[in-house]
Design a protein around this motif. Structure first.
Motif, mmCIF file in Angstrom:
data_model
loop_
_atom_site.group_PDB
_atom_site.id
_atom_site.type_symbol
_atom_site.label_atom_id
_atom_site.label_comp_id
_atom_site.label_asym_id
_atom_site.label_seq_id
_atom_site.Cartn_x
_atom_site.Cartn_y
_atom_site.Cartn_z
ATOM 1 N N TRP A 36 0.903 -1.135 0.001
ATOM 2 C CA TRP A 36 -0.007 0.032 -0.111
ATOM 3 C C TRP A 36 0.942 1.277 0.115
ATOM 4 C CZ3 TRP A 36 -5.291 -0.334 -0.085
ATOM 5 C CH2 TRP A 36 -5.901 -1.536 0.170
ATOM 6 N N LEU A 37 0.487 2.310 -0.698
ATOM 7 C CA LEU A 37 1.150 3.762 -0.696
ATOM 8 C C LEU A 37 0.052 4.539 0.015
ATOM 9 C CD1 LEU A 37 3.017 4.090 -4.261
ATOM 10 C CD2 LEU A 37 3.812 3.423 -1.991
ATOM 11 N N LEU A 38 0.470 5.471 1.135
ATOM 12 C CA LEU A 38 -0.451 6.202 1.809
ATOM 13 C C LEU A 38 -0.120 7.518 1.370
ATOM 14 C CD1 LEU A 38 0.121 4.395 5.217
ATOM 15 C CD2 LEU A 38 -1.496 3.612 3.536
ATOM 16 N N ALA A 39 -1.202 8.266 0.802
ATOM 17 C CA ALA A 39 -0.821 9.788 0.590
ATOM 18 C C ALA A 39 -2.231 10.246 0.647
ATOM 19 C CB ALA A 39 -0.701 9.805 -1.198
ATOM 20 N N ALA A 43 -5.305 5.415 0.797
ATOM 21 C CA ALA A 43 -4.421 4.371 0.595
ATOM 22 C C ALA A 43 -4.485 3.635 -0.541
ATOM 23 C CB ALA A 43 -4.458 3.096 1.759
ATOM 24 N N TYR A 44 -3.544 3.422 -1.369
ATOM 25 C CA TYR A 44 -3.594 2.810 -2.824
ATOM 26 C C TYR A 44 -2.912 1.376 -2.735
ATOM 27 C CZ TYR A 44 -4.545 7.713 -3.993
ATOM 28 O OH TYR A 44 -5.076 8.885 -3.926
ATOM 29 N N GLY A 45 -3.663 0.380 -2.915
ATOM 30 C CA GLY A 45 -3.258 -1.032 -2.922
ATOM 31 C C GLY A 45 -2.716 -1.490 -4.451
ATOM 32 N N LEU A 46 -1.487 -2.165 -4.189
ATOM 33 C CA LEU A 46 -1.121 -3.022 -5.419
ATOM 34 C C LEU A 46 -0.831 -4.420 -5.027
ATOM 35 C CD1 LEU A 46 1.311 -0.777 -7.231
ATOM 36 C CD2 LEU A 46 -1.114 -0.881 -7.840
ATOM 37 N N TRP A 47 -1.661 -5.405 -5.849
ATOM 38 C CA TRP A 47 -1.290 -6.916 -5.531
ATOM 39 C C TRP A 47 0.011 -7.140 -5.748
ATOM 40 C CZ3 TRP A 47 -4.916 -9.259 -3.364
ATOM 41 C CH2 TRP A 47 -6.354 -9.081 -3.519
ATOM 42 N N ARG A 48 0.634 -7.908 -4.990
ATOM 43 C CA ARG A 48 1.948 -8.455 -5.107
ATOM 44 C C ARG A 48 2.218 -9.395 -6.332
ATOM 45 N NH1 ARG A 48 2.477 -9.260 0.596
ATOM 46 N NH2 ARG A 48 3.145 -7.374 1.679
ATOM 47 N N LEU A 49 3.134 -9.378 -7.181
ATOM 48 C CA LEU A 49 3.083 -10.318 -8.350
ATOM 49 C C LEU A 49 3.499 -11.792 -7.586
ATOM 50 C CD1 LEU A 49 5.231 -8.473 -10.739
ATOM 51 C CD2 LEU A 49 2.660 -8.525 -10.523
ATOM 52 N N ARG A 50 2.409 -13.094 -8.193
ATOM 53 C CA ARG A 50 2.715 -14.079 -7.342
ATOM 54 C C ARG A 50 2.133 -15.095 -8.396
ATOM 55 N NH1 ARG A 50 -0.788 -14.199 -2.074
ATOM 56 N NH2 ARG A 50 -1.928 -16.110 -2.893
ATOM 57 N N SER A 51 2.618 -16.345 -8.501
ATOM 58 C CA SER A 51 1.967 -17.367 -9.060
ATOM 59 C C SER A 51 2.005 -18.624 -8.320
ATOM 60 C CB SER A 51 2.627 -17.583 -10.612
ATOM 61 O OG SER A 51 4.074 -18.215 -10.184
ATOM 62 N N GLY A 52 0.905 -19.453 -8.401
ATOM 63 C CA GLY A 52 0.630 -20.729 -7.680
ATOM 64 C C GLY A 52 -0.788 -20.960 -7.545
ATOM 65 N N PRO A 53 -1.051 -22.244 -6.995
ATOM 66 C CA PRO A 53 -2.484 -22.627 -6.950
ATOM 67 C C PRO A 53 -3.308 -21.516 -6.632
ATOM 68 C CG PRO A 53 -0.964 -24.090 -5.846
ATOM 69 C CD PRO A 53 -0.079 -22.798 -5.986
ATOM 70 N N HIS A 87 -7.878 3.118 -9.595
ATOM 71 C CA HIS A 87 -6.853 4.045 -9.875
ATOM 72 C C HIS A 87 -5.853 3.705 -10.902
ATOM 73 C CE1 HIS A 87 -4.586 7.852 -9.037
ATOM 74 N NE2 HIS A 87 -3.530 7.131 -9.344
ATOM 75 N N PRO A 88 -5.638 4.031 -12.176
ATOM 76 C CA PRO A 88 -4.644 3.345 -12.953
ATOM 77 C C PRO A 88 -3.443 3.793 -12.686
ATOM 78 C CG PRO A 88 -6.023 5.531 -14.038
ATOM 79 C CD PRO A 88 -6.613 5.224 -12.794
ATOM 80 N N HIS A 108 -3.667 -1.252 -11.957
ATOM 81 C CA HIS A 108 -4.681 -0.527 -11.475
ATOM 82 C C HIS A 108 -4.562 -0.753 -9.834
ATOM 83 C CE1 HIS A 108 -6.503 -0.555 -15.313
ATOM 84 N NE2 HIS A 108 -6.891 0.646 -14.888
ATOM 85 N N ALA A 109 -4.752 0.487 -8.813
ATOM 86 C CA ALA A 109 -4.729 0.199 -7.613
ATOM 87 C C ALA A 109 -6.123 0.049 -6.956
ATOM 88 C CB ALA A 109 -3.759 1.440 -7.217
ATOM 89 N N VAL A 110 -6.251 -0.460 -6.058
ATOM 90 C CA VAL A 110 -7.531 -0.658 -5.168
ATOM 91 C C VAL A 110 -7.240 0.664 -4.181
ATOM 92 C CG1 VAL A 110 -8.717 -1.619 -3.540
ATOM 93 C CG2 VAL A 110 -7.767 -3.043 -4.995
ATOM 94 N N VAL A 111 -8.491 1.614 -4.061
ATOM 95 C CA VAL A 111 -8.164 2.734 -3.264
ATOM 96 C C VAL A 111 -9.272 2.712 -2.381
ATOM 97 C CG1 VAL A 111 -8.224 5.165 -3.419
ATOM 98 C CG2 VAL A 111 -7.543 3.915 -5.567
ATOM 99 N N MET A 112 -8.857 2.958 -1.095
ATOM 100 C CA MET A 112 -9.763 2.971 0.160
ATOM 101 C C MET A 112 -9.213 4.123 1.211
ATOM 102 S SD MET A 112 -8.259 -0.184 2.473
ATOM 103 C CE MET A 112 -9.568 0.035 3.753
ATOM 104 N N ARG A 113 -10.141 4.655 1.979
ATOM 105 C CA ARG A 113 -9.484 5.575 2.930
ATOM 106 C C ARG A 113 -8.428 5.184 3.775
ATOM 107 N NH1 ARG A 113 -12.151 10.176 2.865
ATOM 108 N NH2 ARG A 113 -14.287 10.322 1.554
ATOM 109 N N ARG A 114 -7.598 5.908 4.244
ATOM 110 C CA ARG A 114 -6.563 5.604 5.457
ATOM 111 C C ARG A 114 -7.243 5.453 6.501
ATOM 112 N NH1 ARG A 114 -1.293 9.258 4.629
ATOM 113 N NH2 ARG A 114 -0.667 8.075 6.337
#
Length: 356
Positions: A36-39, A43-53, A87-88, A108-114
């Motif tokens: 998350w980046l807080l501004a 708060a703007y959330g980006l998924w971590r890159l991952r692969s798996g089941p 958020h693009p 794209h970021a998920v955006v929520m209130r801090r």
């Protein structure tokens, strides 16, 4: 899940550049599956890159789908906290402008209130601000979301009794301090015994439509005070099996946290209001099995006791294990009535420390 070798930092750096263009400070925070980046107030959330089941987030369409699911699931509980659109994030940290070639859209970021730390459920409880009335209203809201949720698809594997046992035994191996062999054997035998005895009851509830799309990760630190109401956040998104569950399982994580913090009366209040709002009884032994599973997962998240023996400002893995063993013993916790005398003192009725 194995980490993907693709770089994460360029996406985070690009978003930080966008958010900080007007000079506002940008902070970084880590979540379980997102960074998350807080501004400002957001708060703007980006998924971590991952692969798996169950999840492969290396490609943008997969991340976009996961982000839309996060909004859909979380806005059921907390629409005022989550923005309705994503958020693009543009490569090179600049949004396209008129007359120029637009830069590449990279996420794209998920955006929520801090959310201030002091407004989270465990801090509210430690500060004496988590009222029984607030939990009663929360129970009403949780029940309303459950009633409105879609029913389980006919061909779905989720919520079957055998999967409940598998999840319970997996919880014994959750990350965290290893269990001593005699204690592990004690808990394994209890979980297997409960699973065998209760399989017909869970199966009947599933057939009656009680398994629906719930929260999946309901616990104290996933409750926040928004205005005058408690709102659940951080629903389970990537693994549908986490959230397609019986409401008894969904409730158990929060009940375990309340008991662990030395609040059996609040736990009893929440349980009572969920019974009233759902219009059903909650069998004590069903709840016992669910509490053991959720409690093992909670123990894995908690720190070890301090080496000098001094108390922490909240529960640790040792106090969680103490409660788990009490819950596993029906002679020590008869009927799970959640009265203060039924439960061991986990040593967690302490004032809150300064919020980091």
């Amino acid at each position: 899940m194995s980490p993907d070798p693709s770089p994460f930092e360029p996406r985070l750096a690009a978003l930080a550049h966008q958010l900080g263009r007007d000079g506002q400070p940008v902070e970084r925070a880590e979540g379980r599956e997102m960074d998350w980046l807080l501004a400002g107030p957001w708060a703007y959330g980006l998924w971590r890159l991952r692969s798996g089941p169950g999840a492969d987030l290396r490609e943008l369409p997969a991340r976009d789908a996961a982000s839309r699911e996060a909004l859909r699931l979380n806005r059921r509980h907390a629409a005022s906290l989550y923005q309705a659109t994503l958020h693009p994030v543009w490569a090179e940290g600049a949004a396209p402008s008129a007359g120029t070639v637009p830069p590449q859209l990279i996420d794209h970021a998920v955006v929520m209130r801090r959310i201030a730390c002091s407004q989270r459920g465990h801090r509210l409880l430690q500060a004496g601000r988590l009222a029984a009335h607030s939990l009663a209203v929360l129970a009403r809201d949780l029940a309303a979301v459950h009633r409105a949720a879609a029913g389980l698809p006919a061909d779905s594997p989720w919520g079957r009794p055998e999967h409940l046992l598998e999840a319970s035994l997996d919880a014994l191996d959750a990350p965290g301090p290893p269990l001593e062999a005699p204690i592990r054997r004690e808990l394994t035998q209890r979980l297997c015994g409960l699973a065998q005895d209760l399989a017909p009851v869970w199966a009947a509830r599933r057939a009656a439509g009680w398994v629906r799309e719930g929260h999946g990760r309901l616990r104290l630190d996933h409750l926040v005070l928004s205005g005058s109401s408690l709102r659940p956040v951080a629903c389970a998104v990537l693994d549908p099996a986490e959230r397609w569950i019986d409401p008894v399982q969904d409730l158990a994580g929060l009940l375990f946290d309340l008991l662990l913090h030395g609040q059996p009366a609040l736990a009893a209040n929440l349980r009572q209001h969920m019974v009233l709002c759902l219009g059903q009884t909650i069998d004590a032994e069903l709840l016992r099995q669910a509490l053991l599973q959720r409690g093992l997962l909670a123990r894995a998240r908690l720190p070890q006791p301090l080496s000098d023996g001094s108390p922490r400002d909240g529960p640790d893995a040792a106090s969680a294990l103490l409660l788990l063993r009490a819950l596993a013993d029906p002679l020590r916790t008869p009927g799970l009535g959640m009265q203060a005398g039924d439960f061991v003192d986990t040593g967690c009725r302490r004032p809150a420390a300064a919020c980091p």
